[in-house]
Write an enzyme that holds these catalytic residues in place. Structure first.
Site, PDB file in Angstrom:
ATOM      1  N   GLY A 243      36.816  73.929  41.828  1.00  0.00           N
ATOM      2  CA  GLY A 243      38.177  74.384  41.546  1.00  0.00           C
ATOM      3  C   GLY A 243      38.606  75.479  42.504  1.00  0.00           C
ATOM      4  N   SER A 244      39.556  76.271  42.065  1.00  0.00           N
ATOM      5  CA  SER A 244      40.149  77.273  42.955  1.00  0.00           C
ATOM      6  C   SER A 244      39.261  78.522  43.051  1.00  0.00           C
ATOM      7  CB  SER A 244      41.521  77.666  42.410  1.00  0.00           C
ATOM      8  OG  SER A 244      41.372  78.121  41.083  1.00  0.00           O
ATOM      9  N   VAL A 247      39.370  81.177  39.903  1.00  0.00           N
ATOM     10  CA  VAL A 247      38.634  80.726  38.713  1.00  0.00           C
ATOM     11  C   VAL A 247      37.134  80.661  39.040  1.00  0.00           C
ATOM     12  CG1 VAL A 247      38.413  78.957  36.931  1.00  0.00           C
ATOM     13  CG2 VAL A 247      40.651  79.416  37.908  1.00  0.00           C
ATOM     14  N   GLY A 248      36.818  80.160  40.231  1.00  0.00           N
ATOM     15  CA  GLY A 248      35.416  80.049  40.636  1.00  0.00           C
ATOM     16  C   GLY A 248      34.725  81.406  40.707  1.00  0.00           C
ATOM     17  N   GLU A 265      32.072  74.871  44.290  1.00  0.00           N
ATOM     18  CA  GLU A 265      32.797  74.087  45.312  1.00  0.00           C
ATOM     19  C   GLU A 265      34.256  74.494  45.200  1.00  0.00           C
ATOM     20  OE1 GLU A 265      31.580  72.074  47.517  1.00  0.00           O
ATOM     21  OE2 GLU A 265      29.572  71.591  46.796  1.00  0.00           O
ATOM     22  N   CYS A 299      40.479  69.479  48.857  1.00  0.00           N
ATOM     23  CA  CYS A 299      39.880  70.751  49.271  1.00  0.00           C
ATOM     24  C   CYS A 299      39.696  70.750  50.784  1.00  0.00           C
ATOM     25  CB  CYS A 299      38.561  70.977  48.560  1.00  0.00           C
ATOM     26  SG  CYS A 299      37.464  69.554  48.688  1.00  0.00           S
TER      27      CYS A 299
HETATM   28  P1  NAD Z   1      41.536  75.123  38.940  1.00  0.00           P
HETATM   29  O1  NAD Z   1      40.695  76.226  39.438  1.00  0.00           O
HETATM   30  O2  NAD Z   1      42.870  75.437  38.392  1.00  0.00           O
HETATM   31  O3  NAD Z   1      40.762  74.333  37.760  1.00  0.00           O
HETATM   32  C1  NAD Z   1      39.481  73.771  37.966  1.00  0.00           C
HETATM   33  C2  NAD Z   1      38.787  73.573  36.630  1.00  0.00           C
HETATM   34  O4  NAD Z   1      38.520  74.854  36.060  1.00  0.00           O
HETATM   35  C3  NAD Z   1      39.624  72.816  35.590  1.00  0.00           C
HETATM   36  O5  NAD Z   1      38.780  71.930  34.884  1.00  0.00           O
HETATM   37  C4  NAD Z   1      40.121  73.925  34.685  1.00  0.00           C
HETATM   38  O6  NAD Z   1      40.430  73.485  33.372  1.00  0.00           O
HETATM   39  C5  NAD Z   1      38.910  74.847  34.689  1.00  0.00           C
HETATM   40  N1  NAD Z   1      39.145  76.236  34.277  1.00  0.00           N
HETATM   41  C6  NAD Z   1      40.300  76.939  34.291  1.00  0.00           C
HETATM   42  N2  NAD Z   1      40.081  78.214  33.850  1.00  0.00           N
HETATM   43  C7  NAD Z   1      38.764  78.302  33.583  1.00  0.00           C
HETATM   44  C8  NAD Z   1      37.912  79.355  33.127  1.00  0.00           C
HETATM   45  N3  NAD Z   1      38.387  80.579  32.848  1.00  0.00           N
HETATM   46  N4  NAD Z   1      36.596  79.105  32.991  1.00  0.00           N
HETATM   47  C9  NAD Z   1      36.093  77.885  33.284  1.00  0.00           C
HETATM   48  N5  NAD Z   1      36.840  76.844  33.713  1.00  0.00           N
HETATM   49  C10 NAD Z   1      38.160  77.058  33.867  1.00  0.00           C
HETATM   50  O7  NAD Z   1      41.645  74.045  40.134  1.00  0.00           O
HETATM   51  P2  NAD Z   1      42.540  72.729  40.218  1.00  0.00           P
HETATM   52  O8  NAD Z   1      43.962  73.103  40.416  1.00  0.00           O
HETATM   53  O9  NAD Z   1      42.179  71.774  39.129  1.00  0.00           O
HETATM   54  O10 NAD Z   1      41.962  72.090  41.574  1.00  0.00           O
HETATM   55  C11 NAD Z   1      42.362  72.456  42.849  1.00  0.00           C
HETATM   56  C12 NAD Z   1      41.394  73.430  43.471  1.00  0.00           C
HETATM   57  O11 NAD Z   1      40.069  72.899  43.488  1.00  0.00           O
HETATM   58  C13 NAD Z   1      41.723  73.710  44.928  1.00  0.00           C
HETATM   59  O12 NAD Z   1      41.552  75.081  45.188  1.00  0.00           O
HETATM   60  C14 NAD Z   1      40.712  72.884  45.693  1.00  0.00           C
HETATM   61  O13 NAD Z   1      40.461  73.342  47.005  1.00  0.00           O
HETATM   62  C15 NAD Z   1      39.521  72.996  44.806  1.00  0.00           C
HETATM   63  N6  NAD Z   1      38.585  71.894  45.037  1.00  0.00           N
HETATM   64  C16 NAD Z   1      37.455  72.153  45.719  1.00  0.00           C
HETATM   65  C17 NAD Z   1      36.579  71.104  46.012  1.00  0.00           C
HETATM   66  C18 NAD Z   1      35.328  71.352  46.790  1.00  0.00           C
HETATM   67  O14 NAD Z   1      34.465  70.477  46.769  1.00  0.00           O
HETATM   68  N7  NAD Z   1      35.190  72.459  47.489  1.00  0.00           N
HETATM   69  C19 NAD Z   1      36.863  69.807  45.567  1.00  0.00           C
HETATM   70  C20 NAD Z   1      38.032  69.595  44.849  1.00  0.00           C
HETATM   71  C21 NAD Z   1      38.898  70.656  44.591  1.00  0.00           C
END
Ligand code: NAD
Length: 518
Positions: A243-244, A247-248, A265, A299
């Site tokens: 994810g982003s 959050v990560g 990731e 990503c």
């Molecule tokens: P996001 O960070 O908004 O959400 C990702 C996940 O985290 C979702 O399942 C969400 O419900 C969960 N989440 C939200 N708050 C949380 C918390 N406090 N604790 C635990 N989990 C929580 O990301 P998104 O908008 O779904 O995806 C896009 C992002 O993901 C972009 O930044 C993209 O670059 C990244 N991404 C990275 C890769 C990689 O392999 N590097 C692959 C795909 C997407």
């Protein structure tokens, strides 16, 4: 295929519960919220999924732990055989599942199918891996001693995924985690619950038929506090998070605090460098796919284009002409190259980024409009910018390509590395020295570095992931499996003496302890 036909084909009911441990054991909670799945192409509701309660979550974790107790003792090649059957089931449903990916997250059909193919490739890889979980042996310094390392599974692995790869990223994690002996609890993005339900249903049916129900469990919720509950849970030794960055970062802190492991990731901010010797035809195709593919919501999407000054006047007309040919529309229609953004928030981010660029003095070279039609459609956009601007330094998850020029390769590499993220990078060149410099230790600082290939569209055979703010995780191929296992160093004494390491004598007349490693 109509939406109803897709659902039927994939075994989805119109109102589906969001927790499952096997294809027959589903939670039946109806008062823990509803996760609505909306089509990004129309904005309309596709279906509703009941969210899980805290009690459902506990049932899922307890069930996964129970299954783990026996699954870890199944020989790895047998576990591989079951993943082979899952790969087979995915082959049979590739068309329907690929269509569902298009419908729910707006990827064009070729990319939706591509995601399912990636799952199939991962299944094949995992099958081979199940017979290749090698550990090393070492020569002991002590006579009649044998020393080696072996790898054991971790337990229940938590997998949290982003919306933009609603099925493939789970497969990267789940198939490897399962063949090495873990069970998996998946929290999908609340923006793509149908894809998760369909995949889980399909895989769990295969597991059940093979006599191993419950290796994969699904936990659907759109409540952040429930996601937090999962991240804090000490029963999950590993949280694999996609994810982003914000959050990560939070996930890493929480999991780190409980001394668990996290596999991250996160966002990219990927650049293509085009040098003075580059094949511009190749470069144009790669930049187009990298920046416009998946509507810039990968990503690994190409966000920055760093062009050698002498090539700018030749490359840009080709690129602008290619952009002008991009058909935007219903991602399921043949010939469409770019579908919608995921939701209204994503469109707002696109708008805000462009306003900020204009305030900074950036020049819009093409695109820049939100399309006046239902759904979340925007134009693919190219803007001339400077690398140090805040807007260029962060990831805007939309089809905006930032263009800048450079004089020397060193300068280009410095620019490409001068962002917080470090996922994917690429150089278009015919110059051996340029290529080698880009790939050397003083070259790209990213987890992925390509020559004459764009930044997106990685194969599963390599370890995938990035450095710096991208989080440092590696998934999919190579030896990424090690992240899902614990390493154990073992020494066996088959002699009649008890020699100590480092020649230490202890409790004997001739010497004392002079610093043995404990
Ligand atoms: P996001 O960070 O908004 O959400 C990702 C996940 O985290 C979702 O399942 C969400 O419900 C969960 N989440 C939200 N708050 C949380 C918390 N406090 N604790 C635990 N989990 C929580 O990301 P998104 O908008 O779904 O995806 C896009 C992002 O993901 C972009 O930044 C993209 O670059 C990244 N991404 C990275 C890769 C990689 O392999 N590097 C692959 C795909 C997407």
């Amino acid at each position: 295929m109509t939406t109803q036909e897709i659902f039927k084909n994939l075994g989805l009911a119109q109102e589906q519960s969001g927790g499952c441990l096997s294809s027959t054991t589903w939670t039946h909670t109806t008062n823990a919220g509803v996760v609505g799945s909306h089509s990004p192409s129309t904005g309309k509701l596709l279906a509703r999924v009941y969210g899980c309660s805290e009690a459902d979550y506990d049932t899922l974790v307890a069930g996964s732990r129970q299954v783990y107790a026996s699954w870890q003792m199944v020989p790895a090649p047998k576990r591989g055989e079951i993943v082979r059957l899952i790969g087979q089931a995915l082959r049979e449903k590739k068309d329907a599942l690929g269509t569902l990916v298009s419908l729910e997250v707006g990827k064009i059909k070729a990319e939706g199918d591509g995601e399912v193919q990636e799952m199939i490739d991962m299944a094949d890889f995992a099958v081979g891996l199940s017979r290749m979980l090698y550990g090393q042996t070492m020569h002991s310094e002590r006579a009649r001693h044998r020393m080696y390392e072996q790898w054991h599974p971790l337990g229940v692995v938590g997998v949290i995924t982003a919306f933009n790869f609603p099925v493939a990223v789970w497969a990267w994690n789940a198939f490897i985690a399962a063949v090495v002996g873990n069970t998996v609890l998946w929290k999908p993005s609340p923006k793509a619950p149908l894809c998760a339900l369909a995949v889980q249903h399909l895989c769990n049916r295969v597991l059940e038929d093979a006599g191993y129900p419950g290796v994969f469990a699904l936990f659907t919720t759109d409540r952040v506090e429930m996601a937090e509950h999962m991240v804090r849970d000490e029963r999950l030794p590993l949280i694999s998070f996609t994810g982003s960055v914000p959050v990560g970062r939070h996930v890493a802190e929480v999991v780190g605090h409980r001394l668990g492991r996290s596999l991250l990731e996160l966002s990219g901010n990927n650049a293509v460098i085009v040098d003075e010797t580059a094949d511009l035809e190749l470069a144009t195709q790669a930049i187009l796919f990298g920046a416009v593919g998946t509507a810039g919501q990968r990503c690994t999407s190409t966000r920055r284009l760093i062009v050698q000054e002498s090539q700018y006047a030749k490359l840009m007309p080709q690129l602008l002409a290619a952009y002008a040919r991009v058909t935007i529309g219903d991602p399921l229609q043949p010939g469409v190259l770019m579908g919608p953004l995921i939701d209204a928030d994503a469109v707002a981010h696109y708008r805000r980024a462009l306003e900020e660029i204009k305030r900074e003095g950036g020049e819009v070279l093409c695109g820049g409009r939100v399309l006046p039609r239902p759904g979340h459609f925007v134009e693919p956009t190219i803007v001339r910018v400077q690398n140090h601007w805040n807007v260029v330094q962060r990831e805007t998850f939309a089809p905006i390509l930032y263009v800048m020029t450079y004089q020397t390769l060193d300068e280009a590499i410095r620019m490409q590395n001068a962002v917080p993220q470090g996922l994917s990078s690429s150089l278009f060149t015919m110059h051996l020295r340029h290529s080698e410099e880009f790939l050397s230790a003083v070259g790209s600082d990213c987890g992925i570095a390509n020559i004459n290939i764009g930044t997106s569209g990685a194969e599963i055979g390599g370890a995938f992931g990035g450095e710096k703010a991208t989080g440092g995780g590696r998934e999919a191929g190579s030896d990424a499996w090690k992240a899902y296992m614990r390493r154990q160093t073992t020494t066996i004494n088959w002699g009649t003496e008890l020699p100590l390491a480092q020649g230490v004598t202890f409790g004997r007349a001739e010497g004392g302890n002079d610093g043995a490693r404990s």
